[in-house]
Design a protein around this motif. Structure first.
Motif, PDB file in Angstrom:
ATOM      1  N   THR A  14      35.537  20.283 -75.384  1.00 35.75           N
ATOM      2  CA  THR A  14      36.509  19.578 -74.773  1.00 35.75           C
ATOM      3  C   THR A  14      36.000  19.498 -73.122  1.00 35.75           C
ATOM      4  O   THR A  14      36.468  18.826 -72.194  1.00 35.75           O
ATOM      5  CB  THR A  14      37.691  20.465 -74.694  1.00 35.75           C
ATOM      6  OG1 THR A  14      37.784  21.606 -74.037  1.00 35.75           O
ATOM      7  CG2 THR A  14      38.507  20.382 -75.778  1.00 35.75           C
ATOM      8  N   TYR A  48      44.057  25.336 -80.926  1.00 35.69           N
ATOM      9  CA  TYR A  48      43.628  25.577 -79.702  1.00 35.69           C
ATOM     10  C   TYR A  48      45.104  25.705 -78.621  1.00 35.69           C
ATOM     11  O   TYR A  48      45.579  24.736 -78.410  1.00 35.69           O
ATOM     12  CB  TYR A  48      42.646  24.547 -79.088  1.00 35.69           C
ATOM     13  CG  TYR A  48      41.883  24.809 -77.841  1.00 35.69           C
ATOM     14  CD1 TYR A  48      41.183  26.119 -77.837  1.00 35.69           C
ATOM     15  CD2 TYR A  48      41.849  24.060 -76.701  1.00 35.69           C
ATOM     16  CE1 TYR A  48      40.340  26.466 -76.513  1.00 35.69           C
ATOM     17  CE2 TYR A  48      41.223  24.390 -75.715  1.00 35.69           C
ATOM     18  CZ  TYR A  48      40.244  25.519 -75.584  1.00 35.69           C
ATOM     19  OH  TYR A  48      39.644  25.932 -74.576  1.00 35.69           O
ATOM     20  N   SER A  51      45.681  23.022 -75.958  1.00 37.11           N
ATOM     21  CA  SER A  51      45.676  21.552 -76.106  1.00 37.11           C
ATOM     22  C   SER A  51      46.903  20.944 -76.882  1.00 37.11           C
ATOM     23  O   SER A  51      47.758  21.891 -77.633  1.00 37.11           O
ATOM     24  CB  SER A  51      44.325  21.267 -77.301  1.00 37.11           C
ATOM     25  OG  SER A  51      43.335  21.546 -76.354  1.00 37.11           O
ATOM     26  N   THR A 124      43.785  18.085 -73.532  1.00 40.15           N
ATOM     27  CA  THR A 124      43.383  19.412 -73.294  1.00 40.15           C
ATOM     28  C   THR A 124      43.564  19.629 -71.645  1.00 40.15           C
ATOM     29  O   THR A 124      43.166  18.883 -70.828  1.00 40.15           O
ATOM     30  CB  THR A 124      42.221  19.940 -73.625  1.00 40.15           C
ATOM     31  OG1 THR A 124      42.100  21.329 -73.528  1.00 40.15           O
ATOM     32  CG2 THR A 124      40.872  19.104 -73.141  1.00 40.15           C
ATOM     33  N   GLY A 132      37.358  23.243 -79.115  1.00 44.54           N
ATOM     34  CA  GLY A 132      38.550  23.318 -79.714  1.00 44.54           C
ATOM     35  C   GLY A 132      38.261  23.016 -81.383  1.00 44.54           C
ATOM     36  O   GLY A 132      37.352  22.355 -81.483  1.00 44.54           O
TER      37      GLY A 132
END
Length: 140
Positions: A14, A48, A51, A124, A132
């Motif tokens: 990310t 995650y 996110s 995110t 993630g």
């Protein structure tokens, strides 16, 4: 006829700023491999903690507008603290309450049923940089 269930994970890096990562191609590739022209449902899930998943138009400004709105609601400052007392990523960890960590989408004829301009994106808020994992699951 009994439905089949197939699942796999996709790893996503990310970066170090809040961002959106387009998962539409990964979803479509997964369905080409496993759906075999069947109708069903695709579930997309991220475990995650900072996110969420959104169905949104990308590239025309809506993606930037969503990130700006989230920054307004969850500003990156030290107003939130971890339970141990130090400053923490509390705002990042509240993102899934606003942008859910899952989406279930129709699959028709083995293809993702999205609107003309819609994309499946991982959103995110983690400003620390991370990777993630997204789970794709087809039931059809």
């Amino acid at each position: 006829m009994t439905g089949t269930f197939t699942t796999r994970t996709v790893d996503v890096t990310t970066g170090s700023a809040e961002t959106m990562h387009d998962l539409t191609n990964a979803c479509s590739a997964f369905l080409r491999e496993v759906a075999h022209g069947r109708d069903g449902l695709l579930n997309v899930f991220t475990s995650y903690a900072t996110s969420g998943l959104a169905i949104i138009e990308t590239g025309a400004g809506s993606d930037n507008d969503l990130l700006a709105a989230l920054r307004g609601i969850l500003p990156a400052d030290d107003r939130r603290r971890e339970l141990h007392g130090g400053p923490g990523p509390g705002d990042d960890h509240m993102l899934p309450a606003l942008v859910p960590p899952h989406a279930t989408l129709p699959v028709v004829g083995g293809e993702l049923e999205l609107g003309t301009s819609q994309s499946v994106v991982l959103v995110t808020a983690d400003r620390g940089g991370a990777a993630g994992r997204v789970r794709l699951s087809f039931l059809g």
